[in-house]
Write a protein that holds these residues in place. Structure first.
Motif, mmCIF file in Angstrom:
data_model
loop_
_atom_site.group_PDB
_atom_site.id
_atom_site.type_symbol
_atom_site.label_atom_id
_atom_site.label_comp_id
_atom_site.label_asym_id
_atom_site.label_seq_id
_atom_site.Cartn_x
_atom_site.Cartn_y
_atom_site.Cartn_z
ATOM 1 N N LEU A 93 0.833 -1.198 0.000
ATOM 2 C CA LEU A 93 0.000 0.000 0.000
ATOM 3 C C LEU A 93 0.870 1.250 0.000
ATOM 4 O O LEU A 93 0.572 2.222 -0.704
ATOM 5 N N SER A 94 1.939 1.233 0.758
ATOM 6 C CA SER A 94 2.845 2.391 0.808
ATOM 7 C C SER A 94 3.482 2.646 -0.553
ATOM 8 O O SER A 94 3.614 3.802 -0.988
ATOM 9 N N ARG A 95 3.867 1.568 -1.243
ATOM 10 C CA ARG A 95 4.444 1.729 -2.576
ATOM 11 C C ARG A 95 3.419 2.319 -3.546
ATOM 12 O O ARG A 95 3.747 3.190 -4.363
ATOM 13 N N LEU A 96 2.190 1.842 -3.456
ATOM 14 C CA LEU A 96 1.135 2.345 -4.320
ATOM 15 C C LEU A 96 0.879 3.834 -4.066
ATOM 16 O O LEU A 96 0.749 4.624 -5.014
ATOM 17 N N LEU A 97 0.822 4.211 -2.804
ATOM 18 C CA LEU A 97 0.590 5.621 -2.463
ATOM 19 C C LEU A 97 1.773 6.486 -2.870
ATOM 20 O O LEU A 97 1.585 7.611 -3.330
ATOM 21 N N TRP A 98 2.995 5.964 -2.697
ATOM 22 C CA TRP A 98 4.173 6.742 -3.069
ATOM 23 C C TRP A 98 4.206 6.998 -4.578
ATOM 24 O O TRP A 98 4.563 8.097 -5.019
ATOM 25 N N ARG A 99 3.843 6.008 -5.366
ATOM 26 C CA ARG A 99 3.807 6.207 -6.821
ATOM 27 C C ARG A 99 2.806 7.299 -7.204
ATOM 28 O O ARG A 99 3.018 8.025 -8.177
ATOM 29 N N ARG A 100 1.739 7.417 -6.433
ATOM 30 C CA ARG A 100 0.737 8.437 -6.730
ATOM 31 C C ARG A 100 1.175 9.825 -6.241
ATOM 32 O O ARG A 100 0.950 10.823 -6.928
#
Length: 308
Positions: free
Chosen positions: A6-13
């Motif tokens: 989830l953190s990776r997904l949010l960071w990409r955004r």
């Protein structure tokens, strides 16, 4: 593993937004430092006043202005809180996260943690660049007296003020579903809040300056915690059914209406010597608040026509 993904997904955004905020903030920090340097007394042997040696928020001195914690960083936090939550709602990113199987509480706190961590990095990098600019512009024969008591106190106070401003924008963007009214609401409330703080600072209290400052810092911190925790409660009950309406949570109409009427009445009648200004303000606020919260707005009708 779930939190890491989830953190990776949010960071990409969010990474492009954080990089943009960092670039703008650094440029603003340099501008603030250059403007402060123009106020310096060139023949002063020490730039900071003795106030920096005490556990109080550093203001300024007769030798010139130095922004230990720039108010620009408070503005960045205020703007970030509003934009991050608002864009996720408008672009249906929250709906995507909900459909991906992540728990709402995990989404909320991971998103909040990443936002606050990103803002802290922006604060530190901006401050370092700003202090370097101060050092470069330091006149010949002048030295810094940057003592830890005033430095730490000012940073703690600034970070808490930035946190509550972030929380105001974050919470407002969660409950208000229209971009235009959101900006107007947050700007109006923030400006009125600044005016209220100025008013209370002018009231004579039987307290020392240090006590008043720490009382204010504690109040800001408590307000920020309440808004962020309350936001977690509401985020867990977020429904896209009311997306595009002024209030995303219809049950908040009555408490928001009461707070609005009472707050506006207090603001415009606090300095009055009679009841007439309070009564007039109360009537206007009551009528306006009722129309704003319960009657369809032009923009809502426009959205409905487009939907038809």
């Amino acid at each position: 593993m779930v939190t890491k993904n989830l953190s990776r997904l949010l960071w990409r955004r969010y990474r492009q937004r954080f990089w943009a905020l960092l670039g703008i903030s650094v440029l603003a920090g340099i501008a603030v430092a250059l403007l402060d340097a123009e106020t310096w007394v060139r023949h002063s042997p020490v730039l900071f006043a003795d106030q920096i040696n005490h556990w109080v928020v550093y203001q300024t001195s007769k030798f010139g202005s130095v922004s230990v914690y720039s108010y620009w960083l408070v503005f960045v936090a205020w703007l970030s809180g509003m934009l991050l939550m608002m864009q996720d709602l408008k672009e249906n990113f929250n709906q995507f996260l909900f459909a991906s199987g992540y728990k709402r509480q995990r989404i909320y706190w991971t998103k909040l943690g990443m936002a606050l961590a990103g803002l802290l990095v922006i604060d530190v990098v901006t401050a370092v660049v700003q202090y370097l600019t101060y050092w470069i512009k330091l006149p010949q024969g002048t030295s810094f007296n940057l003592a830890l008591p005033g430095f730490l106190t000012t940073w703690v106070s600034g970070l808490i003020l930035a946190l509550v401003m972030f929380a105001i924008g974050w919470f407002a963007a969660l409950i208000v579903g229209q971009s235009g009214p959101l900006v107007i609401t947050v700007c109006g409330f923030t400006l009125s809040l600044v005016g209220m703080v100025t008013f209370f600072e002018g009231v004579t209290l039987h307290m020392t300056t240090i006590t008043v400052e720490w009382l204010a810092v504690g109040s800001w911190l408590l307000a920020a915690v309440i808004l962020l925790v309350w936001g977690s409660f509401l985020f867990n009950r977020l429904s896209l059914e009311h997306n595009g309406e002024y209030l995303m949570f219809p049950r908040l109409r009555v408490p928001l209406y009461l707070v609005f009427v009472g707050y506006m009445t207090f603001i415009f009648s606090v300095n009055a010597n009679d009841l007439q200004p309070a009564l007039i303000t109360f009537i206007i606020s009551a009528i306006f608040g009722y129309g704003w919260l319960w009657r369809p707005q032009l923009i809502e009708k426009w959205h409905q026509r487009r939907g038809d």
